[in-house]
Motif scaffolding. Structure first.
Motif, PDB file in Angstrom:
ATOM      1  N   VAL A  47       0.776  -1.048   0.115  1.00  0.00           N
ATOM      2  CA  VAL A  47      -0.238  -0.008  -0.178  1.00  0.00           C
ATOM      3  C   VAL A  47       0.572   1.471   0.101  1.00  0.00           C
ATOM      4  CG1 VAL A  47      -1.679   1.289   0.927  1.00  0.00           C
ATOM      5  CG2 VAL A  47      -1.924  -1.403   1.105  1.00  0.00           C
ATOM      6  N   VAL A  48       0.874   2.300  -0.928  1.00  0.00           N
ATOM      7  CA  VAL A  48       1.586   3.427  -1.040  1.00  0.00           C
ATOM      8  C   VAL A  48       0.267   4.479  -1.210  1.00  0.00           C
ATOM      9  CG1 VAL A  48       3.746   2.546  -1.803  1.00  0.00           C
ATOM     10  CG2 VAL A  48       2.293   3.188  -3.503  1.00  0.00           C
ATOM     11  N   SER A  49       1.080   5.930  -1.381  1.00  0.00           N
ATOM     12  CA  SER A  49       0.019   6.974  -1.591  1.00  0.00           C
ATOM     13  C   SER A  49      -0.118   7.753  -3.298  1.00  0.00           C
ATOM     14  CB  SER A  49       0.242   7.832  -0.901  1.00  0.00           C
ATOM     15  OG  SER A  49       1.077   8.417  -0.367  1.00  0.00           O
ATOM     16  N   SER A  50       1.332   6.994  -4.126  1.00  0.00           N
ATOM     17  CA  SER A  50       0.981   7.852  -5.407  1.00  0.00           C
ATOM     18  C   SER A  50       1.516   6.910  -6.687  1.00  0.00           C
ATOM     19  CB  SER A  50       2.750   9.416  -5.154  1.00  0.00           C
ATOM     20  OG  SER A  50       3.747   8.209  -5.167  1.00  0.00           O
ATOM     21  N   PRO A  51       1.666   7.409  -7.954  1.00  0.00           N
ATOM     22  CA  PRO A  51       2.023   6.458  -8.926  1.00  0.00           C
ATOM     23  C   PRO A  51       3.755   6.045  -8.444  1.00  0.00           C
ATOM     24  CG  PRO A  51       0.868   7.900  -9.454  1.00  0.00           C
ATOM     25  CD  PRO A  51       0.646   8.278  -8.404  1.00  0.00           C
ATOM     26  N   GLU A  52       4.442   7.263  -8.308  1.00  0.00           N
ATOM     27  CA  GLU A  52       6.011   7.123  -7.606  1.00  0.00           C
ATOM     28  C   GLU A  52       6.127   5.615  -7.268  1.00  0.00           C
ATOM     29  OE1 GLU A  52       4.114  10.166  -8.325  1.00  0.00           O
ATOM     30  OE2 GLU A  52       4.774  10.466  -9.862  1.00  0.00           O
ATOM     31  N   LYS A  53       5.624   5.631  -6.003  1.00  0.00           N
ATOM     32  CA  LYS A  53       5.505   4.787  -4.704  1.00  0.00           C
ATOM     33  C   LYS A  53       5.750   3.456  -5.567  1.00  0.00           C
ATOM     34  CE  LYS A  53       5.254   7.796  -0.817  1.00  0.00           C
ATOM     35  NZ  LYS A  53       5.342   8.407   0.804  1.00  0.00           N
TER      36      LYS A  53
END
Ligand SMILES: NC(=O)c1ccc[n+]([C@@H]2O[C@H](COP(=O)([O-])OP(=O)(O)OC[C@H]3O[C@@H](n4cnc5c(N)ncnc54)[C@H](OP(=O)(O)O)[C@@H]3O)[C@@H](O)[C@H]2O)c1
Length: 446
Positions: free
Chosen positions: A253-259
């Protein structure tokens, strides 16, 4: 200090034991008379740049069982963010309480707190009773400070009643040119890494190892589905690697497309973007007081969609209040929620029916004992797990480095150069490094 640095850079480590120890050194501190500076401000407006100072401090006296280390590089951990914003409490209370335990510990009770729980550097001096390490040894730090005078700590040093996190609950931490450390906190520096790379995994790598892999934590096994919050962050970037390295199936689980892209670079395939802009936009809390079980279900359904209908055997928890209800809900029947933190708030609530009716377990985990940290460091040295260093700052800009982590604008780990004049120094085994270069660099510049 310059002579010490010159000897290290010239690879004359044998000289270090005979060079004089400087009376002062530069260190990153917070001040006891400034602990109220952010009173009344919301968390996000408490700026580590304002509270972290870089200043000259006197070198502490070296005691029995201790080592004085020339610090080439260190790293930012979230505990330095907590110290610098004086949340959930000022760390001077830890230093005062520690100071009351013995005349030697009294050295730690000062009007300034030298922070930092990671380092890579070279031993300068050892105190009486130290036999396993000597001046000139290249080391990284295990940030557990224990006394071990009580039987409770002797099966697992994390259970010692006098267990403290060095550089957070003790003084003389690693964000400095010198550090005072117990010799049973020293571990060999991985030979294929630069100083700043070697300094960066320490605390989070060991914590994630105990939390996920160790029998003291979730005891992960091959094939386990592991839900990992903040999968490209400090802890999560190591949890993701441990899951992949151990034959488990991470759901990141992450909070951006980059992550999300970074998780893919690590080899993860199942990724959830939790953010409102580009991703699922989960709102687990309908308002300040009430969670929204419909959102837990939407989250659980997304996990099943990715895994082909399976729920997580293990949930790797640390965001705390915001996510804990969803974590308890999402774990499989008989599954484990293992938690080591509460970044978004430490008063958790969850629907206990999902826990007891489905025979789930919540395990509390905190840092790691020396054995676990040694095993985690060994995996780094063997190139099975890699540093996740994304950015490096000079010591003078440690405030900015901590602000990045506080604002969650970083990836993986943020490093700090202490004595090292530039990045890339300290590599011993270039051949082994060349074999792992892509993995070592996958967080750089993102
Ligand atoms: N007990 C211990 O021994 C121990 C050891 C190390 C750390 N900790 C604690 O663990 C926490 C995390 O440390 P860290 O080094 O991993 O920090 P970090 O590098 O900031 O990474 C944490 C990640 O968690 C995610 N996150 C933050 N708030 C969230 C929220 N409200 N909901 C969902 N995800 C959220 C973010 O990732 P996304 O934005 O990409 O989702 C963030 O990058 C801190 O509180 C730290 O003090 C405890």
């Amino acid at each position: 200090m310059q002579k010490i640095l010159d000897a290290i850079l010239a690879d004359e480590l044998g000289e270090l034991g005979s060079l004089p120890v400087p009376e002062h050194y530069r260190a990153v501190t917070v001040h006891a008379d400034e602990t109220e500076m952010f009173d009344g401000l919301p968390n996000a407006e408490k700026d580590p740049c304002k509270s972290l100072h870089v200043e000259d401090v006197p070198t502490p006296e070296l005691g029995p069982g201790e080592a004085l280390v020339a610090v080439m590089a260190s790293a930012i951990n979230y505990n330095t963010v907590w110290t610098s914003i004086f949340e959930p409490m000022s760390t001077f209370g830890f230093l005062r309480r520690y100071g009351r335990t013995s005349p030697l510990a009294k050295r730690h009770d000062l009007p300034y707190h030298i922070v930092g729980s990671d380092l890579a550097g070279v031993v300068l001096r050892t105190g009486p009773g130290v036999n396993a390490w000597k001046a000139g040894d290249e080391v990284v730090a295990h940030c557990l400070n224990v006394e071990l005078e009580h039987p409770d700590g002797h099966n697992d040093t994390m259970l010692d009643p006098e267990q403290r996190i060095w550089g957070f609950e003790t003084n003389f931490g690693g964000l400095a040119e010198l550090a005072l450390i117990k010799s049973n906190q020293l571990m060999p520096k991985p030979a294929h890494l630069s100083w700043e790379e070697a300094a960066s995994p320490g605390l989070v790598n060991s914590t994630a190892y105990r939390q996920l892999v160790s029998r003291n934590g979730a005891d992960m096994k091959q094939g386990d589905v592991v839900l990992i919050w903040g999968a490209s962050g400090g802890l999560g970037s190591y949890a993701t690697q441990f899951a992949l390295n151990g034959g488990a199936i991470p759901v990141c689980v992450v909070s951006s497309p980059e992550k999300a892209a970074i998780c893919r670079k690590m080899g993860a395939e199942l990724i959830i973007d939790r953010s409102a802009g580009t991703g699922e936009g989960y709102r687990f809390w309908a308002d300040e007081d009430n969670q929204d079980p419909k959102e837990w279900k939407r989250f659980g359904a997304k996990i099943r969609e990715l895994t082909g209908g399976e729920d997580p055997d293990i949930v790797f928890e640390h965001p705390g209040r915001e996510t804990f209800g969803a974590s308890v809900y999402a774990a499989r029947k008989g599954g484990t929620i293992v938690t080591c933190a509460s970044t978004s708030g430490f008063m958790h609530s969850y629907d206990n029916r999902y826990l007891w009716m489905n025979l789930k377990r919540i395990i509390g985990s905190h840092f790691a004992n020396y054995r676990e940290a040694w095993e985690a460091n060994r995996l780094i040295a063997k190139g099975r797990i890699h540093p996740t260093l994304s950015r490096v700052y000079p010591l003078a800009e440690t405030g900015r480095a901590a602000s990045d982590v506080h604002a969650n604008t970083h990836q993986g780990k943020v490093g700090v150069l202490c004595l090292s004049p530039e990045e890339g120094l300290g590599v011993r085994d270039t051949e082994f490094r060349a074999r792992h270069l892509d993995a070592i660099n996958r967080f750089r510049g993102v």
